[in-house]
Design an enzyme around this catalytic site. Structure first.
Site, PDB file in Angstrom:
ATOM      1  N   GLU A  68      -2.275  10.584   3.071  1.00 18.41           N
ATOM      2  CA  GLU A  68      -2.896  10.111   4.309  1.00 18.41           C
ATOM      3  C   GLU A  68      -1.860   9.588   5.295  1.00 18.41           C
ATOM      4  OE1 GLU A  68      -5.715   8.587   0.942  1.00 18.41           O
ATOM      5  OE2 GLU A  68      -3.609   9.145   1.165  1.00 18.41           O
ATOM      6  N   CYS A  99      -3.768   2.900   2.504  1.00 13.99           N
ATOM      7  CA  CYS A  99      -4.168   4.020   3.350  1.00 13.99           C
ATOM      8  C   CYS A  99      -5.413   3.695   4.169  1.00 13.99           C
ATOM      9  CB  CYS A  99      -4.387   5.269   2.499  1.00 13.99           C
ATOM     10  SG  CYS A  99      -2.849   5.877   1.762  1.00 13.99           S
TER      11      CYS A  99
END
Length: 193
Positions: A68, A99
């Site tokens: 991510e 994330c």
């Protein structure tokens, strides 16, 4: 007349998640935990891929190089903005806390993940950071898209790692060499990300 932008269709969501699964395979080929991510943005009613990423913490010696984060960095550079409103991130494993917060700071509009992460998932499995009303940005989250495919990829990866370590131990025992110090392998896919 509704001024809200129309989001991707279920078929478009599936297509983007399949691209994320391809990215997960890239991670696996690099010896990383197979997690992939794709960021899309609607352009004239059609989702366009802005950036992709896959896990790279081992190869880059960077604990923040989750799929991510890699995709977020690429998208921000390409779009010339650290804020990515109106973008959707597709990822093959439920985001961790790091994330999740990065996605919210980037103002990602929507996160779609495949497999849940019962060890470090921050979209509801362990904690739901996306659901915290106190935070000033709220990201829509959907889970379970192609979960079987993503979960199978992760299970196979860790099964292969455990088998390789067992073969090393067996070979060392057979040759009377001292046993190597085993690498820690999680029974699930969260902690080695």
């Amino acid at each position: 007349m509704n001024d809200e932008p129309i989001g991707p269709s279920p078929a478009q969501d599936e297509y983007a998640m399949r691209l994320a699964l391809d990215q997960a395979l890239n991670a696996q080929l690099a010896g990383e935990v197979p997690v992939g991510a794709v960021i899309t943005q609607m352009v004239d009613g059609v989702p366009q891929v802005v950036a992709t990423g896959y896990n790279r913490p081992i190869t880059t010696h960077d604990p923040t190089a989750h799929a991510e984060i890699v995709a977020l960095r690429h998208a921000a550079q390409l779009l010339g903005n650290y804020r990515l409103p109106g973008c959707t991130l597709y990822v093959t494993l439920e985001p961790c806390a790091m994330c999740a917060m990065a996605l919210m700071h980037a103002r990602i509009g929507r996160v779609v993940y495949a497999a849940t992460d019962p060890k470090t998932g921050a979209a509801g499995s362990v904690i739901d950071l996306f659901g915290q009303a106190q935070l000033n940005h709220h990201t829509a989250v959907e889970g379970g898209l192609l979960a079987d495919a993503a979960g199978g990829l992760l299970r196979d990866f860790f099964a292969e790692r455990r088998a390789a370590q067992k073969a090393e131990r067996d070979a060392a025992a057979a040759s009377s060499e001292p046993l190597p110090v085993p690498e820690v392998i999680e029974s699930d896919f969260g902690a080695l990300r």
